[in-house]
Structures are given as structure tokens and as C-alpha cells.
Design an enzyme around this catalytic site. Structure first.
Site, PDB file in Angstrom:
ATOM      1  N   LYS B  84      11.066  57.205  59.022  1.00  0.00           N
ATOM      2  CA  LYS B  84      11.594  55.961  58.820  1.00  0.00           C
ATOM      3  C   LYS B  84      10.535  54.700  58.755  1.00  0.00           C
ATOM      4  CE  LYS B  84      15.014  52.327  60.247  1.00  0.00           C
ATOM      5  NZ  LYS B  84      16.029  51.993  61.467  1.00  0.00           N
ATOM      6  N   SER B 159      20.606  50.662  59.924  1.00  0.00           N
ATOM      7  CA  SER B 159      19.338  50.511  58.868  1.00  0.00           C
ATOM      8  C   SER B 159      18.757  51.913  58.474  1.00  0.00           C
ATOM      9  CB  SER B 159      18.335  49.632  59.534  1.00  0.00           C
ATOM     10  OG  SER B 159      17.856  50.251  60.697  1.00  0.00           O
ATOM     11  N   SER B 183      21.576  52.055  64.311  1.00  0.00           N
ATOM     12  CA  SER B 183      20.773  52.154  62.935  1.00  0.00           C
ATOM     13  C   SER B 183      20.487  53.807  62.947  1.00  0.00           C
ATOM     14  CB  SER B 183      19.666  51.468  62.912  1.00  0.00           C
ATOM     15  OG  SER B 183      19.843  50.225  62.653  1.00  0.00           O
TER      16      SER B 183
END
Lengths: 99, 501
Positions: B84, B159, B183
Site C-alpha cells: 500500500k 482505503s 481499510s
């Protein structure tokens, strides 16, 4: 009932260093109002006798031995800066012209 | 449970690592297969913001060299991973999905990246995310949304939607996510993958660009519970560079995943996270999963957590408050974007112009919300009350865990929604995290794993398991048992049913 006015949003934007447009101010004033009215429900159960929790773990100060360790590479750090000069970050003027 | 077929991109991380160790496949072959897959599908999925093929092949080559030299390889050596874009990696762009950090190349590795490198995991690149991790759909990424591999018109969650989409699109068998309010878990739920938010403090935050420091936690993502456990055990553990890192042994999550046994366990359904507001197919798959767990020997009981009703409100005061403070560092002075530095504007004006240009709508919204909640005159009513609700939520968890070993709920109230459906309706977007947020406020560990497709839309449903702090191993005991029972029922993993793209 209104939780927040457009003038308050403009003041918040100044505090938060956001140069918002007029359109953004209108938009956010309406949205923040809706959000705040919804989240304000927390006060229904937050009575005086309940202690506040800032953090999921009990925090205590942590000491370490004062030993020199390598820091970030200066050239590498400055290469990622928006502007630099003489091995330092270059920043815009910090005083107003009128002063 | 190996995924059948010879395509290297469709194997589990455990199978790939074993193949690399035995020489059945080289790390370079495995990495190349995933890079080829990215080349052929990522224009449609948009899971990655940055792929470094050359660096990935180089690190794969060094794994093969170690093997040839007779070195003992780690449990995931040579296996590719999607990272990420909120974790720093030295010399590699780290944007956090924001224009503010476009082209920023950090001068240091995060703890997580150091540990991945030390374990010889091959990092393929950086994955898309909502800007500074604020969102539940990746639609708030400054670089455009990621698409759900199950239906490209739908969101992959957020996210960490890029990481979850990379797994579901078979672009990588492992990924790293971060979970501040769901997330990791909500993207896992809507993409039919597995994701774990470890206990707060379980994985060091050094080099994780902060959203809300008291809530942020990095964690492992994969397509199976065992792969997730293997990755968990690599990234978890104490690091003195994070003042909230827990200095205690990491729970043995790999052993728990291997044991996969719920006999004699007490599993609590959270009454407040069930029933109204949950899509019919989500509720149905949840109920079926409970029946399976009961059949496997667990006792299912219902427990009440009355303060959970207020968790969303508390979260959307605490998170913006911390975020408004954390994001003050993006001032255009030391790194990232700078706008208006033309000799006429003062430093304050340059900061305001930079932040106006560099931040997207959701980030600005939350910064102002936090600035408001922390301002004098409102602090007690908003931030102060939210902190008290946090105490009540922790008490609810503590009292529930006196009578049960784990708590369960659907991970998200619905399956993946359409891109564009909620993007300018903040409250509707915030509701996606209603079941995941309580865990972040209390600092517990939680997992989401896939438990079937909703009959009405054919999209994946996630099942959430919540454990007390530092009892992360219980997630894997329950998750692996449920996964194994579902595998026996279907004859394959759910992810095998994802469209071919």
C-alpha cells in the site's frame, strides 16, 4: 438547527491553512453541518462520570540510552525538498513586506 | 489447500514459497508471471500506482542466488507482494494517493518494508488508496479509482482498495494494507479476500504515513487465512522506533491457522452489528457461517455492546481531530508539493496555496472537521465526548470478552457498490465502516474472510472476527476453521469464482 455557519467554515479554512474557493466554502458549509449534526450524538452518552480515552494502550514515557545513531542522508533529504540552497531547505519569506 | 492449476499467479503464497524452496519454480519465474499478469490486467483494475519491474526481478534473482548458495530461505522467500502506497520505501515513490506527495521518494524504509526485505519477499510495487487513507472506495485517490475485479464498475473498497484488488485480480498473492477504521477489512470483504487488522501496536508504525495515530495499524492481506498468518508473523513484533509498539511476543498466528479448530470456543454475535441495515445476502451468508461454526463445535451466543451505536460518531470526531494535526506536516517546506513560491507570497500564503492545491475534497473536509472539533469552545462537546464514548466501547468489548472468546459480525453492511454512487455523500460513505470501526477505537485485533456470494448480486460477502488485544491467534483459529469448512463445501476457494478479466 445549524451546527456551523459559512463564516465559521471560512475561519476554519484559515486556521487549517487551506485557501478554499468560494464554491468550496458553500459546499463544505453545507456538508460539515450535516456531518456535525450526525456525530454530535456522542454527547448523549458521554456523561461527566466517564473518563476520556485518548489511546487504546496505556501510554508511558519510554527512555532510551543517549547513543548517537546515523540520521537520514542530507543529500537524499534535500533532493526530495521542493527547494534547497546551501545544504538547507529554502523557504519563502517569513515576514510581511509592510513590516 | 493448494489452488489447483499450473498458472503461477493462481497459487497461494505458501505453495509458491515451497516451490521456490524445492526448486520446482524459480523466484524470477514467479515474479515474472505476476509482472506479466499486471501488464495484462492492470489497465482495467488500476490496483497499482507504481510497479518497479526491474527492482522486483533483481530481488527475485537474489533469492534464487541464496538458494543456489545453499542458504536456508524464509517461509515466504521469493513470493511477490503488493505494498500500500502509505508505507515508505527508500527511493520508491510514496504518494499516499495524494498530489501532495506526487514524485516524493522517501529517504528511508518503513519498519514493515525492512521486515519484508529481510524475509526476502519480492515487492512488486505500490498500490492505490484513498488519499491519505481517507475513504472506503479508493474514489478519493488523486490518481483515479481502482476497480473491483469481480465487477469492474464497482469499488474494491477502501482505503486499501488497490491492495485488495491486486489480490483478487491475481496480480499478487500477498499485500500490505493499513486499517484505521476498516481499510484492510472492508476491501477484503468486497473483493472476496482475507485481511487482518492486528492488535494496535502489534505491527510497528515507523514509516507509515500517519492518518490518525491512535487508530492506524498496518496488517497482512492475502487470499487464504494461512497466507495471511505467514505474512502477519513476518511484519509483527516490537520496534523501539514506534513509541506505541508492543514489547511482547507476537501471538503464534501460523500455528493457530494450522490448527483451525473452534471446538469448545464461545463465539459472540454482536447484537448491534446484525439485523437492520445489512443487505439480505450479507445477512444470509453471515447466518450460514454461524451454523457452520456451530456444527464445527463452537457455541454461538448473542452479546450486547450498547455503545457501538455511537462508535461511528466518535470515530468521525477522533479521526479528523488527529488527522488535522498529523496532516499539518504537509506545508510545502521540506518535501512534497509547493505552490505559489514566486517571491511575492509569504510562507503562510504558500502553505495555504499548497494545501489547497495538493489536498483533495475528502482530506480538506476531514481537516476542517478536526480543526473544528479541537477548537476552543467546542472541544469538550465534540472531541471530549468522543473520547468518553471510546472508553464506553472499550468497556463493552471487555465485558463481552469475559463471556466469549471472539465476537463476530458481517464485515460490511453491503457488497461492493457502484463507482460514483456515494462519492459526494460523506455520511453514506462513512456508513460502510459501521461494523469495523469499534475495533479500531478499542485497539483490538480483527479479521475479514470471504464466506460466499450474496445471491441477489453475485458479489462477495465478508465475515468479521474480533479478538481481544494480543489474542490475534484466535482470529486465525476461527478463520481457518471456517475457511476450511467452506472449501470442503465448494471444492475450491471463493476467489476461484472471480471473473477471468
Amino acid at each position: 438547527m445549524t451546527a456551523i455557519t459559512r463564516a465559521e467554515v471560512a475561519h476554519l479554512a484559515t486556521l487549517a491553512r487551506l485557501d478554499l474557493t468560494e464554491t468550496e466554502l458553500d459546499h463544505y458549509a453545507q456538508q460539515l453541518d450535516v456531518i456535525l449534526q450526525s456525530v454530535a450524538r456522542v454527547s448523549e452518552i458521554a456523561t461527566a462520570d466517564i473518563p476520556a480515552t485518548s489511546h487504546p494502550l496505556p501510554l508511558e514515557n519510554v527512555f532510551r540510552d543517549d547513543i548517537a545513531r546515523p540520521c537520514l542522508d542530507r543529500a537524499e533529504v534535500l533532493a526530495a525538498a521542493p527547494a534547497h540552497e546551501d545544504d538547507r531547505f529554502r523557504v519563502p519569506r517569513i515576514l510581511d513586506e509592510e513590516v | 489447500m493448494p489452488i489447483t492449476g499450473s498458472d503461477l499467479t493462481r497459487q497461494t503464497a505458501a505453495v509458491l514459497a515451497e516451490a521456490i524452496r524445492t526448486g520446482e519454480a524459480s523466484a524470477v519465474e514467479v515474479t515474472q508471471a505476476h509482472l506479466d499478469r499486471i501488464s495484462s490486467v492492470d489497465d482495467r483494475v488500476h490496483a497499482f500506482l507504481y510497479v518497479d519491474a526491474e527492482a522486483a526481478i533483481d530481488s527475485a534473482r537474489s533469492v534464487d542466488a541464496k538458494r543456489s548458495a545453499g542458504e536456508v530461505l524464509g517461509p515466504l522467500a521469493g513470493v511477490p507482494l503488493a505494498l500500500k502506497d502509505v508505507l515508505t520505501m527508500r527511493g520508491v515513490p510514496t504518494t499516499c494517493g495524494s498530489r501532495m506527495l506526487e514524485n516524493w521518494r522517501p529517504p528511508y524504509d518503513s519498519s514493515v518494508v525492512e521486515r519484508l526485505r529481510a524475509a526476502d519477499i519480492v515487492i512488486l510495487g505500490k498500490t492505490n488508496m484513498d488519499e491519505f487513507a481517507m475513504g472506503s472506495s479508493t474514489e478519493h485517490s488523486a490518481y483515479g479509482p481502482s476497480h473491483n475485479p469481480w465487477d469492474l464498475d464497482r469499488i474494491p473498497g477502501g482505503s486499501g482498495g488497490g491492495s485488495a484488488a491486486a489480490l483478487a485480480a491475481f496480480e499478487a498473492p500477498l499485500a500490505i494494507g493499513t486499517d484505521t477504521g476498516g481499510s484492510i477489512r472492508q476491501p477484503a470483504a468486497v473483493t472476496g479476500t482475507v485481511g487482518v487488522k492486528p492488535t494496535y501496536g502489534g505491527v510497528p508504525r515507523y514509516g507509515l504515513v500517519a492518518l490518525a495515530s491512535s487508530l492506524d495499524q498496518a496488517g497482512p492481506c492475502a487470499r487464504t487465512v494461512m497466507d495471511t498468518a505467514l505474512l502477519h508473523s513476518i511484519i509483527a513484533g516490537y520496534d523501539p522506533r514506534d513509541s506505541t509498539s508492543i514489547n511482547a511476543p507476537v501471538p503464534n498466528v501460523v500455528a493457530a491457522a494450522a490448527k483451525a479448530d473452534v471446538r469448545g470456543m464461545r463465539i459472540g454475535i454482536v447484537a448491534e452489528l446484525n439485523g437492520e441495515g445489512y443487505q439480505a445476502g450479507v445477512a444470509q451468508r453471515f447466518r450460514e457461517s454461524l451454523a457452520i461454526l456451530e456444527h464445527l463445535g463452537a457455541e454461538i451466543v448473542e452479546v450486547g455492546c450498547p455503545s457501538f451505536e455511537y462508535a461511528l460518531g466518535a470515530y468521525y470526531l477522533i479521526l479528523p481531530s488527529e488527522a488535522s494535526s498529523n496532516l499539518a506536516r504537509f506545508d510545502g517546506m521540506r518535501y512534497g508539493l509547493r505552490v505559489g513560491d514566486d517571491g511575492s507570497h509569504s510562507v503562510e500564503q504558500v502553505m495555504s496555496l499548497t494545501r489547497e492545491a495538493g489536498f483533495g475534497a475528502e482530506v480538506k473536509r476531514r481537516i476542517m472537521l478536526g480543526t473544528y472539533a479541537l477548537s476552543s469552545g467546542y472541544y469538550d462537546a465534540y472531541y471530549g465526548s468522543a473520547q468518553k464514548v471510546r472508553t464506553l466501547i472499550m468497556r463493552d468489548f471487555a465485558s463481552a470478552f469475559e463471556s466469549v472468546d471472539v465476537l463476530v459480525s458481517p464485515t460490511a453492511p453491503t457488497t461492493a457498490f457502484k463507482i460514483g454512487e456515494k462519492v459526494d455523500d460523506p455520511l453514506a460513505m462513512y456508513l460502510n465502516d459501521i461494523a469495523t470501526i469499534p475495533v479500531n477505537l478499542a485497539g483490538n485485533a480483527a479479521m475479514s474472510l470471504p464466506v460466499g456470494l450474496a445471491p441477489e448480486d453475485g458479489l462477495p460477502v465478508g465475515f468479521q472476527i474480533m479478538a481481544p488485544p494480543m489474542a490475534d491467534d484466535r482470529l486465525y483459529l476461527v478463520g481457518a476453521a471456517l475457511e476450511s469448512a467452506l472449501y470442503d463445501q465448494w471444492g475450491h476457494l471463493l476467489i476461484e469464482e472471480a471473473p477471468a478479466l
